[in-house]
Write a protein that holds these residues in place. Structure first.
Motif, PDB file in Angstrom:
ATOM      1  N   LEU A 189       0.897  -1.252  -0.092  1.00 50.17           N
ATOM      2  CA  LEU A 189       0.011   0.012  -0.116  1.00 50.17           C
ATOM      3  C   LEU A 189       0.776   1.412  -0.047  1.00 50.17           C
ATOM      4  O   LEU A 189       0.703   2.115  -0.767  1.00 50.17           O
ATOM      5  N   ARG A 190       2.167   1.165   0.961  1.00 54.73           N
ATOM      6  CA  ARG A 190       2.737   2.437   0.767  1.00 54.73           C
ATOM      7  C   ARG A 190       3.423   2.630  -0.214  1.00 54.73           C
ATOM      8  O   ARG A 190       3.666   3.771  -0.927  1.00 54.73           O
ATOM      9  N   SER A 191       3.953   1.596  -1.157  1.00 52.94           N
ATOM     10  CA  SER A 191       4.755   1.808  -2.384  1.00 52.94           C
ATOM     11  C   SER A 191       3.688   2.331  -3.509  1.00 52.94           C
ATOM     12  O   SER A 191       4.248   2.837  -4.413  1.00 52.94           O
ATOM     13  N   MET A 192       2.462   1.958  -3.372  1.00 52.94           N
ATOM     14  CA  MET A 192       1.714   2.333  -4.517  1.00 52.94           C
ATOM     15  C   MET A 192       0.896   3.622  -4.233  1.00 52.94           C
ATOM     16  O   MET A 192       0.214   4.363  -5.134  1.00 52.94           O
ATOM     17  N   ALA A 193       0.948   4.484  -2.976  1.00 49.86           N
ATOM     18  CA  ALA A 193       0.154   5.441  -2.589  1.00 49.86           C
ATOM     19  C   ALA A 193       0.615   6.654  -3.419  1.00 49.86           C
ATOM     20  O   ALA A 193      -0.525   7.328  -4.075  1.00 49.86           O
ATOM     21  N   ILE A 194       1.633   7.064  -3.650  1.00 49.12           N
ATOM     22  CA  ILE A 194       2.027   8.147  -4.261  1.00 49.12           C
ATOM     23  C   ILE A 194       1.551   8.350  -5.850  1.00 49.12           C
ATOM     24  O   ILE A 194       1.048   8.904  -6.384  1.00 49.12           O
ATOM     25  N   PRO A 195       2.152   7.008  -6.605  1.00 51.14           N
ATOM     26  CA  PRO A 195       1.653   7.255  -8.144  1.00 51.14           C
ATOM     27  C   PRO A 195       0.146   6.779  -8.229  1.00 51.14           C
ATOM     28  O   PRO A 195      -0.331   7.512  -9.152  1.00 51.14           O
ATOM     29  N   LEU A 208      -1.388  10.327  -7.947  1.00 50.52           N
ATOM     30  CA  LEU A 208      -1.027  11.152  -9.031  1.00 50.52           C
ATOM     31  C   LEU A 208      -2.011  10.816 -10.231  1.00 50.52           C
ATOM     32  O   LEU A 208      -2.460  11.485 -11.018  1.00 50.52           O
ATOM     33  N   GLY A 209      -2.186   9.362 -10.248  1.00 45.04           N
ATOM     34  CA  GLY A 209      -3.054   8.863 -11.314  1.00 45.04           C
ATOM     35  C   GLY A 209      -4.546   9.375 -11.265  1.00 45.04           C
ATOM     36  O   GLY A 209      -5.253   9.571 -11.967  1.00 45.04           O
ATOM     37  N   VAL A 210      -5.020   9.897  -9.677  1.00 45.79           N
ATOM     38  CA  VAL A 210      -6.232  10.089  -9.402  1.00 45.79           C
ATOM     39  C   VAL A 210      -6.383  11.493  -9.844  1.00 45.79           C
ATOM     40  O   VAL A 210      -7.554  11.962 -10.605  1.00 45.79           O
ATOM     41  N   LEU A 211      -5.625  12.290  -9.795  1.00 45.49           N
ATOM     42  CA  LEU A 211      -5.380  13.521 -10.485  1.00 45.49           C
ATOM     43  C   LEU A 211      -5.923  13.863 -11.782  1.00 45.49           C
ATOM     44  O   LEU A 211      -6.448  14.659 -12.274  1.00 45.49           O
ATOM     45  N   VAL A 212      -5.043  12.713 -12.719  1.00 45.86           N
ATOM     46  CA  VAL A 212      -5.369  12.630 -14.039  1.00 45.86           C
ATOM     47  C   VAL A 212      -6.783  12.205 -14.356  1.00 45.86           C
ATOM     48  O   VAL A 212      -7.458  12.682 -15.088  1.00 45.86           O
ATOM     49  N   GLY A 213      -7.286  11.271 -13.562  1.00 47.03           N
ATOM     50  CA  GLY A 213      -8.686  10.931 -13.645  1.00 47.03           C
ATOM     51  C   GLY A 213      -9.820  11.782 -13.420  1.00 47.03           C
ATOM     52  O   GLY A 213     -10.848  11.672 -14.119  1.00 47.03           O
ATOM     53  N   THR A 214      -9.390  12.748 -12.283  1.00 47.58           N
ATOM     54  CA  THR A 214     -10.183  13.851 -11.885  1.00 47.58           C
ATOM     55  C   THR A 214     -10.314  14.702 -13.084  1.00 47.58           C
ATOM     56  O   THR A 214     -11.358  15.220 -13.355  1.00 47.58           O
ATOM     57  N   TRP A 215      -9.383  15.030 -13.560  1.00 48.31           N
ATOM     58  CA  TRP A 215      -9.441  15.980 -14.874  1.00 48.31           C
ATOM     59  C   TRP A 215     -10.203  15.506 -15.821  1.00 48.31           C
ATOM     60  O   TRP A 215     -10.917  16.188 -16.600  1.00 48.31           O
ATOM     61  N   LEU A 216     -10.035  14.122 -16.162  1.00 48.00           N
ATOM     62  CA  LEU A 216     -10.737  13.534 -17.402  1.00 48.00           C
ATOM     63  C   LEU A 216     -12.294  13.620 -17.107  1.00 48.00           C
ATOM     64  O   LEU A 216     -13.062  13.534 -17.915  1.00 48.00           O
ATOM     65  N   ALA A 241       4.770   1.409 -10.197  1.00 51.02           N
ATOM     66  CA  ALA A 241       4.253   2.788 -10.255  1.00 51.02           C
ATOM     67  C   ALA A 241       3.299   3.055 -11.243  1.00 51.02           C
ATOM     68  O   ALA A 241       2.172   3.766 -10.988  1.00 51.02           O
ATOM     69  N   GLY A 242       3.568   2.386 -12.252  1.00 48.39           N
ATOM     70  CA  GLY A 242       2.437   2.552 -13.585  1.00 48.39           C
ATOM     71  C   GLY A 242       1.065   1.824 -13.391  1.00 48.39           C
ATOM     72  O   GLY A 242      -0.146   2.475 -13.577  1.00 48.39           O
ATOM     73  N   ILE A 243       1.188   0.638 -12.661  1.00 46.72           N
ATOM     74  CA  ILE A 243      -0.109   0.066 -12.255  1.00 46.72           C
ATOM     75  C   ILE A 243      -0.774   0.730 -11.194  1.00 46.72           C
ATOM     76  O   ILE A 243      -2.164   0.899 -11.346  1.00 46.72           O
ATOM     77  N   ALA A 244      -0.142   1.332 -10.209  1.00 45.28           N
ATOM     78  CA  ALA A 244      -0.926   1.986  -9.419  1.00 45.28           C
ATOM     79  C   ALA A 244      -1.571   3.276  -9.680  1.00 45.28           C
ATOM     80  O   ALA A 244      -2.432   3.745  -9.540  1.00 45.28           O
ATOM     81  N   ALA A 245      -0.741   4.046 -10.711  1.00 46.39           N
ATOM     82  CA  ALA A 245      -1.236   5.123 -11.380  1.00 46.39           C
ATOM     83  C   ALA A 245      -2.494   4.901 -12.101  1.00 46.39           C
ATOM     84  O   ALA A 245      -3.361   5.810 -12.334  1.00 46.39           O
ATOM     85  N   ALA A 246      -2.376   3.636 -13.034  1.00 47.27           N
ATOM     86  CA  ALA A 246      -3.579   3.237 -13.847  1.00 47.27           C
ATOM     87  C   ALA A 246      -4.929   2.984 -12.900  1.00 47.27           C
ATOM     88  O   ALA A 246      -6.166   3.523 -13.439  1.00 47.27           O
TER      89      ALA A 246
END
Length: 269
Positions: A84-90, A93-101, A145-150
């Protein structure tokens, strides 16, 4: 009588979403978004904004249920805190992109994305067994990180907790289903808080919102869904640690398949 019926439907939605939040780690949004999508037209909400309101309101309701679900699962000792800790930051960041979309895409496009992702996840969970996996552990570094961002991006666009996408991915990379559900319950908090804030700010003053809305979030929907959802979330956590893992995967798949089919029907019928 119509208003009482709608209130009863919203509270029932809260009960179902709460059980699912605890049982599957999905934050309940996979139920709330479709229900709001069908209820909002009855209130005269324009088609162009129905999905935005549904997504935003769903994300807002996920905040309290994800807190309760994550605490309950953490107490059970099955949450993978290091993952969980390793995936939190990316993921953030993915949430910010998804919110914009979610703000800029049109309503039917959001509905189509929701239906497609839900169907893909349903097929994965419905056609694979509890031992199916691509690898024995999650990748590290940039791939993780890419998986977490997606996960963050798609979840914010769909108005759901991270479990709908995150649970199948974690099980494909070797996580036991109960550990995946437990860890995904905390994804909901990482996703729902920034996404809700973004959709509130983006919807201030926008046309086509329901009465008593804060940005794109319907406060009436929030007030009706959250109490019953909070009550039901511990029930789902208990079920998640008692029923067989294969049943858990199949239950997840059935709920997603039905949801996807109804969304496709509303788009193309």
């Amino acid at each position: 009588m119509w208003l009482l019926g709608m209130a009863a439907a919203m509270m029932a939605t809260g009960l179902v979403s709460g059980v699912l939040a605890g049982l599957l780690g999905v934050g309940g949004g996979i139920v709330i978004v479709p229900v709001l999508f069908y209820v909002l037209p009855l209130l005269g909400i324009p088609e162009a904004t129905q999905m935005k309101v549904a997504v935003a309101t769903s994300l807002a309701t996920i905040i309290p249920t994800s807190i309760i679900s994550a605490r309950k699962h953490f107490a059970k000792g099955t949450m993978d805190v290091s993952l969980l800790r390793s995936m939190a930051i990316p993921m953030f960041l993915g949430v910010l992109v998804g919110t914009w979309l979610a703000v800029w895409l049109k309503g039917p496009t959001l509905s189509f994305i929701f239906a497609c992702v839900a169907l893909l996840v349903a097929l994965n969970m419905g056609l694979t067994g509890t031992e199916f996996r691509l690898r024995d552990q999650m990748p590290t570094g940039a791939p993780r990180a890419g998986i977490a961002a997606a996960i963050g991006t798609f979840s914010a666009v769909m108005g759901i907790g991270g479990g709908t996408v995150g649970v199948p991915i974690m099980t494909m990379f070797g996580a036991p289903i109960r550990a995946a559900v437990s860890t995904a319950s905390a994804f909901g908090l990482i996703i729902s808080v920034p996404a809700t804030i973004g959709l509130i700010l983006a919807g201030i003053g926008a046309e086509g919102r329901p009465p008593y809305s804060l940005g794109w979030v319907s406060l009436i929907g929030f007030a009706l869904i959250v109490p019953s959802s909070i009550i039901a979330t511990p029930w789902g956590v208990t079920l998640a640690h008692t029923i067989p893992p294969l049943w858990l995967k199949r239950a997840f798949a059935i709920f997603l398949a039905v949801t996807s089919a109804r969304m496709f029907y509303s788009l193309f019928a």
